[in-house]
Design a protein around this motif. Structure first.
Motif, PDB file in Angstrom:
ATOM      1  N   LEU A 117       0.796  -1.234  -0.023  1.00  0.00           N
ATOM      2  CA  LEU A 117       0.021  -0.134  -0.014  1.00  0.00           C
ATOM      3  C   LEU A 117       0.825   1.314   0.102  1.00  0.00           C
ATOM      4  O   LEU A 117       0.493   2.214  -0.592  1.00  0.00           O
ATOM      5  N   TRP A 118       1.874   1.234   0.700  1.00  0.00           N
ATOM      6  CA  TRP A 118       2.694   2.510   1.050  1.00  0.00           C
ATOM      7  C   TRP A 118       3.402   2.742  -0.403  1.00  0.00           C
ATOM      8  O   TRP A 118       3.969   4.014  -0.591  1.00  0.00           O
ATOM      9  N   THR A 119       3.600   1.875  -1.393  1.00  0.00           N
ATOM     10  CA  THR A 119       4.083   2.145  -2.597  1.00  0.00           C
ATOM     11  C   THR A 119       3.190   3.020  -3.299  1.00  0.00           C
ATOM     12  O   THR A 119       3.340   4.198  -3.934  1.00  0.00           O
ATOM     13  N   LYS A 136       9.967  -3.801  -9.671  1.00  0.00           N
ATOM     14  CA  LYS A 136      10.904  -4.373 -10.119  1.00  0.00           C
ATOM     15  C   LYS A 136      12.227  -4.489  -9.221  1.00  0.00           C
ATOM     16  O   LYS A 136      13.454  -5.220  -9.316  1.00  0.00           O
ATOM     17  N   ASN A 137      11.706  -3.753  -7.775  1.00  0.00           N
ATOM     18  CA  ASN A 137      12.900  -3.740  -6.902  1.00  0.00           C
ATOM     19  C   ASN A 137      12.341  -4.237  -5.380  1.00  0.00           C
ATOM     20  O   ASN A 137      12.826  -3.923  -4.460  1.00  0.00           O
ATOM     21  N   GLY A 138      11.669  -5.418  -5.414  1.00  0.00           N
ATOM     22  CA  GLY A 138      11.227  -6.009  -4.185  1.00  0.00           C
ATOM     23  C   GLY A 138       9.557  -5.806  -3.745  1.00  0.00           C
ATOM     24  O   GLY A 138       9.194  -6.655  -2.971  1.00  0.00           O
ATOM     25  N   GLY A 139       8.811  -5.046  -4.649  1.00  0.00           N
ATOM     26  CA  GLY A 139       7.694  -4.783  -4.243  1.00  0.00           C
ATOM     27  C   GLY A 139       7.165  -4.182  -3.012  1.00  0.00           C
ATOM     28  O   GLY A 139       5.905  -4.070  -2.678  1.00  0.00           O
ATOM     29  N   GLN A 140       8.221  -3.666  -2.279  1.00  0.00           N
ATOM     30  CA  GLN A 140       7.907  -2.866  -1.113  1.00  0.00           C
ATOM     31  C   GLN A 140       8.619  -1.487  -1.008  1.00  0.00           C
ATOM     32  O   GLN A 140       9.733  -1.460  -1.071  1.00  0.00           O
ATOM     33  N   ASN A 141       7.811  -0.723  -0.700  1.00  0.00           N
ATOM     34  CA  ASN A 141       8.201   0.776  -0.389  1.00  0.00           C
ATOM     35  C   ASN A 141       9.265   1.042   0.678  1.00  0.00           C
ATOM     36  O   ASN A 141       8.866   0.477   1.756  1.00  0.00           O
ATOM     37  N   TRP A 169      13.681  20.200   6.857  1.00  0.00           N
ATOM     38  CA  TRP A 169      13.722  19.750   8.508  1.00  0.00           C
ATOM     39  C   TRP A 169      12.651  19.158   8.873  1.00  0.00           C
ATOM     40  O   TRP A 169      11.423  19.287   8.493  1.00  0.00           O
ATOM     41  N   GLY A 170      12.983  17.957   9.540  1.00  0.00           N
ATOM     42  CA  GLY A 170      12.008  17.012   9.949  1.00  0.00           C
ATOM     43  C   GLY A 170      12.595  15.952  10.943  1.00  0.00           C
ATOM     44  O   GLY A 170      14.016  15.977  10.508  1.00  0.00           O
ATOM     45  N   ILE A 171      12.078  15.476  11.748  1.00  0.00           N
ATOM     46  CA  ILE A 171      12.617  14.498  12.795  1.00  0.00           C
ATOM     47  C   ILE A 171      13.362  13.319  11.946  1.00  0.00           C
ATOM     48  O   ILE A 171      14.460  12.804  12.250  1.00  0.00           O
ATOM     49  N   GLN A 172      12.532  12.589  11.253  1.00  0.00           N
ATOM     50  CA  GLN A 172      13.158  11.508  10.487  1.00  0.00           C
ATOM     51  C   GLN A 172      14.073  11.913   9.340  1.00  0.00           C
ATOM     52  O   GLN A 172      14.913  11.140   9.529  1.00  0.00           O
ATOM     53  N   SER A 173      13.617  13.078   8.656  1.00  0.00           N
ATOM     54  CA  SER A 173      14.917  13.323   7.701  1.00  0.00           C
ATOM     55  C   SER A 173      16.177  13.859   8.336  1.00  0.00           C
ATOM     56  O   SER A 173      17.287  13.523   7.817  1.00  0.00           O
ATOM     57  N   PHE A 174      16.075  14.334   9.543  1.00  0.00           N
ATOM     58  CA  PHE A 174      17.342  14.728  10.401  1.00  0.00           C
ATOM     59  C   PHE A 174      18.164  13.400  10.612  1.00  0.00           C
ATOM     60  O   PHE A 174      19.341  13.404  10.379  1.00  0.00           O
ATOM     61  N   LEU A 188      10.831  12.207  -0.653  1.00  0.00           N
ATOM     62  CA  LEU A 188      11.062  10.612  -0.414  1.00  0.00           C
ATOM     63  C   LEU A 188      10.719  10.309   0.956  1.00  0.00           C
ATOM     64  O   LEU A 188      10.686   9.007   1.057  1.00  0.00           O
ATOM     65  N   PHE A 189      10.135  11.151   1.934  1.00  0.00           N
ATOM     66  CA  PHE A 189       9.505  10.584   3.210  1.00  0.00           C
ATOM     67  C   PHE A 189       8.210  10.834   3.385  1.00  0.00           C
ATOM     68  O   PHE A 189       7.485  10.382   4.212  1.00  0.00           O
ATOM     69  N   TYR A 190       7.782  11.044   1.940  1.00  0.00           N
ATOM     70  CA  TYR A 190       6.180  11.270   1.883  1.00  0.00           C
ATOM     71  C   TYR A 190       5.431  10.072   2.496  1.00  0.00           C
ATOM     72  O   TYR A 190       4.337  10.627   3.221  1.00  0.00           O
ATOM     73  N   ALA A 191       5.456   9.109   2.120  1.00  0.00           N
ATOM     74  CA  ALA A 191       4.732   7.858   2.869  1.00  0.00           C
ATOM     75  C   ALA A 191       4.810   7.679   4.092  1.00  0.00           C
ATOM     76  O   ALA A 191       3.828   7.562   4.708  1.00  0.00           O
ATOM     77  N   ASP A 192       5.821   7.859   4.929  1.00  0.00           N
ATOM     78  CA  ASP A 192       5.871   8.068   6.303  1.00  0.00           C
ATOM     79  C   ASP A 192       5.391   9.213   6.831  1.00  0.00           C
ATOM     80  O   ASP A 192       4.674   8.825   7.889  1.00  0.00           O
ATOM     81  N   LEU A 193       5.326  10.237   6.441  1.00  0.00           N
ATOM     82  CA  LEU A 193       4.737  11.507   6.774  1.00  0.00           C
ATOM     83  C   LEU A 193       2.859  11.408   6.802  1.00  0.00           C
ATOM     84  O   LEU A 193       2.411  11.419   7.484  1.00  0.00           O
ATOM     85  N   VAL A 194       2.684  10.520   5.836  1.00  0.00           N
ATOM     86  CA  VAL A 194       1.222  10.109   5.650  1.00  0.00           C
ATOM     87  C   VAL A 194       0.706   8.942   6.648  1.00  0.00           C
ATOM     88  O   VAL A 194      -0.265   9.218   7.002  1.00  0.00           O
ATOM     89  N   LYS A 195       1.602   7.952   6.635  1.00  0.00           N
ATOM     90  CA  LYS A 195       1.474   6.924   7.724  1.00  0.00           C
ATOM     91  C   LYS A 195       1.187   7.812   9.411  1.00  0.00           C
ATOM     92  O   LYS A 195       0.506   7.265  10.096  1.00  0.00           O
ATOM     93  N   MET A 196       2.220   8.506   9.529  1.00  0.00           N
ATOM     94  CA  MET A 196       2.148   9.586  10.955  1.00  0.00           C
ATOM     95  C   MET A 196       0.720  10.382  10.864  1.00  0.00           C
ATOM     96  O   MET A 196       0.042  10.201  11.867  1.00  0.00           O
TER      97      MET A 196
END
Length: 209
Positions: A117-119, A136-141, A169-174, A188-196
């Motif tokens: 889903l997170w892909t 093509k690279n494992g199927g998981q984001n 600036w963001g905790i995860q990106s830092f 590149l952090f978009y999926a994790d931001l949406v998850k939060m």
């Protein structure tokens, strides 16, 4: 020694005040953003049902929270997915109709190619070709895949041949890379931001509606 203890006490008190003020400010910002996003809950639920993704209504709300905090004429920032340009909608309703439809399209494509889903969620930011890349690279984001795609595919495609970066600036990106993104390379952090943000949506369900 007494002066040192007094100084340390003042310093600790000051730090505690700053932490409390920061927490209150963070809480207020989240409250106002969530309150605004929830004004579109009924419409998002309707569109999700019509697109056969009713189980992902909270995800669509989380995407809106991530994209715009529910502000503006294009709260789901979906104009580009339809017109290839920003700011082409006349109402939030158009944005939501397209945004939820686009999310449904991405979820369907991700499922068809055996991706998680997170892909599909990351593809909301990167574009549909990201699903092919992950397939093509494992199927998981993952953050590593998202960074490679941003750096080596999307960013050069949009003119950043030198892989230039900018501060983000963001905790995860830092902690992940010191806090940066690639110019023209999406987030590149978009999926994790949406998850939060989905966690925020689900934990406040019923509070605003």
């Amino acid at each position: 020694m007494r002066k040192i203890r007094r100084f340390l006490k003042v310093m600790l008190t000051g730090i505690l005040i700053l932490v409390v003020c920061g927490a209150l400010f963070w809480g207020y910002r989240n409250y106002t953003a969530l309150k605004q996003v929830y004004t579109y809950e009924a419409l998002i639920t309707k569109e999700a049902t019509e697109n056969d993704i009713s189980e992902y209504s909270s995800l669509a709300l989380a995407i809106m929270l991530t994209e715009s905090k529910g502000q503006g004429v294009d709260p789901m920032q979906s104009s580009e997915s339809l017109y290839g340009e920003q700011n082409q909608f006349d109402s939030p309703e158009e944005s939501i109709t397209q945004g939820v439809s686009y999310l449904a399209e991405l979820i369907e494509k991700a499922e068809a190619q055996g991706c998680d889903l997170w892909t599909a969620v990351q593809a909301y930011n990167f574009g549909t070709d990201y699903i092919d890349y992950v397939a093509k690279n494992g199927g998981q984001n993952t953050l590593e895949l998202a960074e490679t795609y941003s750096k080596e595919v999307l960013s050069p495609l949009l003119g950043n041949d030198d892989q230039q970066t900018y501060r983000y600036w963001g905790i995860q990106s830092f902690f992940y890379n010191g806090g940066y993104l690639y110019h023209n390379g999406g987030n590149l952090f978009y999926a994790d931001l949406v998850k939060m943000n989905q966690w925020k949506i689900t934990t406040t369900a019923g509070f605003f509606s």
